[in-house]
Design a protein around this motif. Structure first.
Motif, PDB file in Angstrom:
ATOM      1  N   TYR A 197       0.830  -1.210   0.000  1.00 29.48           N
ATOM      2  CA  TYR A 197       0.000   0.000   0.000  1.00 29.48           C
ATOM      3  C   TYR A 197       0.862   1.256   0.000  1.00 29.48           C
ATOM      4  O   TYR A 197       0.557   2.233  -0.695  1.00 29.48           O
ATOM      5  CB  TYR A 197      -0.914   0.018   1.225  1.00 29.48           C
ATOM      6  CG  TYR A 197      -2.011  -1.026   1.218  1.00 29.48           C
ATOM      7  CD1 TYR A 197      -2.637  -1.416   0.041  1.00 29.48           C
ATOM      8  CD2 TYR A 197      -2.419  -1.631   2.407  1.00 29.48           C
ATOM      9  CE1 TYR A 197      -3.635  -2.379   0.050  1.00 29.48           C
ATOM     10  CE2 TYR A 197      -3.410  -2.597   2.417  1.00 29.48           C
ATOM     11  CZ  TYR A 197      -4.019  -2.971   1.236  1.00 29.48           C
ATOM     12  OH  TYR A 197      -4.994  -3.913   1.248  1.00 29.48           O
ATOM     13  N   LEU A 198       1.924   1.238   0.785  1.00 30.18           N
ATOM     14  CA  LEU A 198       2.802   2.411   0.837  1.00 30.18           C
ATOM     15  C   LEU A 198       3.456   2.665  -0.512  1.00 30.18           C
ATOM     16  O   LEU A 198       3.771   3.819  -0.849  1.00 30.18           O
ATOM     17  CB  LEU A 198       3.870   2.215   1.918  1.00 30.18           C
ATOM     18  CG  LEU A 198       3.345   2.253   3.364  1.00 30.18           C
ATOM     19  CD1 LEU A 198       4.446   1.848   4.340  1.00 30.18           C
ATOM     20  CD2 LEU A 198       2.792   3.635   3.710  1.00 30.18           C
ATOM     21  N   ALA A 199       3.661   1.600  -1.295  1.00 28.34           N
ATOM     22  CA  ALA A 199       4.237   1.752  -2.628  1.00 28.34           C
ATOM     23  C   ALA A 199       3.187   2.090  -3.681  1.00 28.34           C
ATOM     24  O   ALA A 199       3.539   2.425  -4.819  1.00 28.34           O
ATOM     25  CB  ALA A 199       4.970   0.475  -3.024  1.00 28.34           C
ATOM     26  N   HIS A 200       1.906   2.017  -3.302  1.00 28.93           N
ATOM     27  CA  HIS A 200       0.820   2.266  -4.252  1.00 28.93           C
ATOM     28  C   HIS A 200      -0.217   3.209  -3.623  1.00 28.93           C
ATOM     29  O   HIS A 200      -1.364   2.828  -3.394  1.00 28.93           O
ATOM     30  CB  HIS A 200       0.150   0.957  -4.668  1.00 28.93           C
ATOM     31  CG  HIS A 200       1.047   0.016  -5.397  1.00 28.93           C
ATOM     32  ND1 HIS A 200       1.927  -0.823  -4.742  1.00 28.93           N
ATOM     33  CD2 HIS A 200       1.200  -0.218  -6.739  1.00 28.93           C
ATOM     34  CE1 HIS A 200       2.579  -1.541  -5.652  1.00 28.93           C
ATOM     35  NE2 HIS A 200       2.165  -1.194  -6.851  1.00 28.93           N
ATOM     36  N   PRO A 201       0.182   4.450  -3.331  1.00 32.48           N
ATOM     37  CA  PRO A 201      -0.753   5.378  -2.669  1.00 32.48           C
ATOM     38  C   PRO A 201      -2.004   5.667  -3.496  1.00 32.48           C
ATOM     39  O   PRO A 201      -3.072   5.915  -2.935  1.00 32.48           O
ATOM     40  CB  PRO A 201       0.094   6.641  -2.460  1.00 32.48           C
ATOM     41  CG  PRO A 201       1.208   6.534  -3.465  1.00 32.48           C
ATOM     42  CD  PRO A 201       1.492   5.076  -3.588  1.00 32.48           C
ATOM     43  N   ALA A 202      -1.896   5.622  -4.816  1.00 33.68           N
ATOM     44  CA  ALA A 202      -3.076   5.867  -5.656  1.00 33.68           C
ATOM     45  C   ALA A 202      -4.117   4.771  -5.455  1.00 33.68           C
ATOM     46  O   ALA A 202      -5.329   5.040  -5.470  1.00 33.68           O
ATOM     47  CB  ALA A 202      -2.676   5.956  -7.126  1.00 33.68           C
TER      48      ALA A 202
END
Length: 289
Positions: free
Chosen positions: A266-271
């Motif tokens: 999730y932290l790598a995919h904020p969108a």
């Protein structure tokens, strides 16, 4: 024991064959419909179809005796895989029966299966989202578990959505989703045999077939099983023992391992997080402190 299905790209084709088209649930339905006197051709799930596969499917449709389909939107992935597009390719003698994509959160009110446009990846370990982990990354305070009333509300929300979709579908499944045991659903989108067998019977009746579903003699859609948490067991009064771990392809996985891997994703995919929070607004509202 029924004969093996005809592979998608093979020929010659059996007389009177049928097709089942949809997502991963469609193959499970095909297994139950397939019989020596009711042969089927195995079709890949629509999300795996390419242009060549779609062309092959359209070659088969005019020769099929029936099409059983989950609803698929027009020009799915830019290909003519929409249910109406497939139906238009059938012969006038073929039967068409639609059945729903079955999703139910009653046994897994913490879980979501969703995709966000533009993000084709799925989180590691298991491709399901725990709304508690997602909310924590988004900075939203949520409870670690729900009250019995909130469990019932989350379940009712998913049934309301399914019933809405069923209004334009031939065969309903919503009344089969009674949380009588953990075997009703393996995950939010993997029903168990207790749902599949009567649902397949309804499809056969809608096809005008007096036969019975083919019992596979094994659990269906059983590759992944989500935890069955104690407070969910208590809320429904289930006969099952709580199950803390995930199981994927026979391997037991600690929920903490899943949560840690998903937090990193999730932290790598904020969108994705932003879009998922918007999509799950109603569900997260049930969890907010």
């Amino acid at each position: 024991m029924s004969s093996a299905p005809t592979p998608f790209r093979d020929s010659p084709l059996p007389d009177g064959f049928g097709l089942v088209v949809g997502n991963c649930q469609a193959e499970t339905m095909r297994i139950l419909l397939h019989a020596d006197d009711r042969p089927t051709v195995r079709v890949p799930p629509v999300h795996e179809m390419d242009a060549a596969g779609t062309e092959r499917l359209h070659e088969l449709l005019p020769r099929a005796s029936f099409l059983v389909a989950q609803p698929v939107r027009e020009d799915y992935h830019g290909l003519p895989l929409g249910t109406r597009q497939l139906a238009a390719a059938l012969s006038r003698h073929a039967r068409l029966v639609t059945f729903p994509v079955v999703r139910y959160t009653g046994l897994h009110p913490f879980q979501a299966a969703l995709h966000v446009s533009g993000i084709d990846e799925v989180p590691p370990v298991v491709a399901y989202h725990d709304v508690r982990t997602l909310a924590a990354v988004a900075g939203l305070p949520v409870a670690p578990r729900l009250t019995r009333r909130a469990v019932e509300q989350v379940a009712a929300d998913s049934l309301d959505e399914l019933r809405r979709r069923e209004q334009s579908i031939d065969v309903a499944a919503s009344d089969l989703l009674q949380p009588t045991s953990g075997e009703v659903m393996r995950t939010v989108n993997h029903p168990g045999n207790a749902v599949w067998m009567p649902l397949a019977q309804r499809v056969l009746e809608a096809l005008g077939d007096a036969g019975m579903p083919t019992d596979p003699g094994r659990p269906l859609l059983d590759a992944v099983r989500a935890p069955l948490e104690e407070w969910v067991v208590d809320a429904w009064g289930l006969p099952d023992e709580p199950r803390a771990r995930w199981r994927a392809d026979g391997v037991e996985i600690e929920p903490e391992l899943v949560a840690a891997a998903h937090r990193e994703w999730y932290l790598a995919h904020p969108a994705f997080v932003d879009a998922a929070v918007r999509r799950l607004r109603r569900t997260l509202g049930r969890w907010r402190l």
